[in-house]
Design an enzyme around this catalytic site. Sequence first.
Site, PDB file in Angstrom:
ATOM      1  N   GLU A 240      35.632  30.465  47.640  1.00 27.43           N
ATOM      2  CA  GLU A 240      35.765  31.833  47.135  1.00 27.43           C
ATOM      3  C   GLU A 240      37.252  32.142  47.117  1.00 27.43           C
ATOM      4  O   GLU A 240      37.996  31.734  48.026  1.00 27.43           O
ATOM      5  CB  GLU A 240      35.013  32.833  48.015  1.00 27.43           C
ATOM      6  CG  GLU A 240      33.516  32.560  48.136  1.00 27.43           C
ATOM      7  CD  GLU A 240      32.795  32.519  46.806  1.00 27.43           C
ATOM      8  OE1 GLU A 240      33.242  33.206  45.865  1.00 27.43           O
ATOM      9  OE2 GLU A 240      31.788  31.804  46.701  1.00 27.43           O
TER      10      GLU A 240
ATOM     11  N   ASP B 263      32.589  24.304  48.055  1.00 25.85           N
ATOM     12  CA  ASP B 263      32.650  25.521  47.239  1.00 25.85           C
ATOM     13  C   ASP B 263      33.692  26.448  47.845  1.00 25.85           C
ATOM     14  O   ASP B 263      33.841  26.514  49.074  1.00 25.85           O
ATOM     15  CB  ASP B 263      31.296  26.230  47.204  1.00 25.85           C
ATOM     16  CG  ASP B 263      31.305  27.416  46.247  1.00 25.85           C
ATOM     17  OD1 ASP B 263      31.111  27.202  45.041  1.00 25.85           O
ATOM     18  OD2 ASP B 263      31.530  28.545  46.710  1.00 25.85           O
TER      19      ASP B 263
ATOM     20  N   HIS C  65      27.408  33.677  46.026  1.00 25.07           N
ATOM     21  CA  HIS C  65      28.862  33.838  45.957  1.00 25.07           C
ATOM     22  C   HIS C  65      29.509  33.861  47.337  1.00 25.07           C
ATOM     23  O   HIS C  65      30.578  34.451  47.507  1.00 25.07           O
ATOM     24  CB  HIS C  65      29.247  35.091  45.164  1.00 25.07           C
ATOM     25  CG  HIS C  65      28.881  35.015  43.718  1.00 25.07           C
ATOM     26  ND1 HIS C  65      29.508  34.167  42.837  1.00 25.07           N
ATOM     27  CD2 HIS C  65      27.939  35.684  42.999  1.00 25.07           C
ATOM     28  CE1 HIS C  65      28.973  34.317  41.638  1.00 25.07           C
ATOM     29  NE2 HIS C  65      28.018  35.217  41.711  1.00 25.07           N
TER      30      HIS C  65
END
Length: 578
Positions: free
Chosen positions: A26, A24, A165
């Site tokens: 950001e 993942d 997040h």
Amino acid sequence: MQGVQGTLDDLGTPLAEVTFTVVDLETTGGSADECGITEIGAVKVRGGAVIGELGTLVDCGLPIPPFISVLTGITQQMVVGAPRVPEVLASFLEFARGTVLVAHNAPFDVGFLKAACARHGYAWPAFPVLDTADLARRVLTREEVPDRKLGTLARFFRASTVPDHRALADARATVDVLHGLLERLGAFGVASLEEAKSFAKAPTKEQQAKRHLADAVPSGPGVYLFEDASGEILYIGKSGDLRTRVRSYFTASETRGRVREMVGIAERVRTIPCPTALEAEIRELRLIAAHKPRYNRRSKFPERAIWLKLTDEAFPRLSVVRECRSDEAAYLGPFPSAGSAEEARAALYETTPLRQCNQPLTERRIAAGKTHTCALPELGRCGSPCDGRETPEAYAGHVALARAAMTGDAGPVVRAARGRIDRLAGELRYEEAAQRRDRLAAFLRAAWRAQRFAALAACPELVAARPGPSGGWELAVIRRGRLAATGVIPPGAPRYRPYVDACVATAETVLDGPQRFAAGPEEMDCVLRWLESPGVRLVEVTGVWSCPVGGAEGMRAWIDGAYGDPKPYAGRRGDSPV
């Protein structure tokens, strides 16, 4: 006939023996070409067990927008001193070597990783990729989960980590989601990696069974409507080639979970052929607004558009409203959200000291002492008309300035805002400067849109022609901003006038109504895009079609640059639009 025993290669790689790297990212934004990676998290798993983790912040050399910091909690200060992108890429590629990449909405994360590799000279390995969002669309029904967001799936599978997040936390949550989905795949007879990859993209049985619904669909532009057995409209769309588009709903290219579910319910496809793609686009918008199909997500509620209104009262104020009425007030918008309307209102307040209270304010109430004051006058942000310190004539000057900025000359607002932005940037307060810049850009975008709408709506009739895709010309009759008729002049026609006259004669009559505009914002956007496309010629214009001198239209390039420039703002005076 003698049977032949298959080899292990024929069976594929058992899922229990596959090593997955769940990743993942950001980032500073949504574009892999223009934005950078700020954090990476990866978890390596095999046979249900975690065998390694990688997590680090990343200094990509680009500014982190304030709204991204609010979303992720990652600020510019946090990435100072963090590893640079080339170093992190090298570590990640070594960590993930020989594994299968897994991500939720994998095209986003993999797209950023590929772009970073290309930018820094790394060869991208041919990783097999699994997308947990695609798998969820295949194995979970709408009754089980309302959507396929990571947070929703993590709750459904009772993940041990709540996605927040942040890259490593989201990767850990995705691991639990992956394991839950792999368990579900067993019920579908999927046991190997190769089967899982093809299963995620393959058309469902419902899609395959409904292919006959596209048999009678004609070619050419138009609108299509999926209906269930009772005649309820489930979904409305438009296309320049109806037959090709409708057929795509029954193939592997259609991966949207909601749409696949809709296809399983649909019993017929009704089509409305249109002479031009513009008419098809407008018809789609009007039909969606009228029927509000449950499987359409956009354009269902044009009546919910958000506007900023300079009210028509003794002491006008700025109010966020849901209607743009045909009255004496000035309007700005429409806005994509209430938040952007508030940003535009803040930009106007910084230039014009209008009152910010909602109390009813008249000279009689002021004289009778029935009003109350606030702290804004002491801060120099309001002239305090509520207690008589500011005369109605002086307040009217502020109102005139605000009205002019909304409907005509935006220069004073831009100059005042740019002065503050330059001062903040000079003090190295870049995040505050970016916030003021975004406020100004929200105001200018809305002013540009409102001024274009007002100019088009002011024309009682406008007739235009555009070269057709196969020769000839497409005609459009627009009355007060609303598409009233379309037509086609065939290739080789000896005279165009009869076609224009026929199109105008059959056009819809558009009358004034309680709303300021005869068409919705999305329809006017479509019409304006068509009018501004290459090759369009004006045939007839009743009235005047123009935008104000000094209006937001002239600042359009700067508006786009304010949102698209990846470099930090540092008080560059040379790029000012005024």
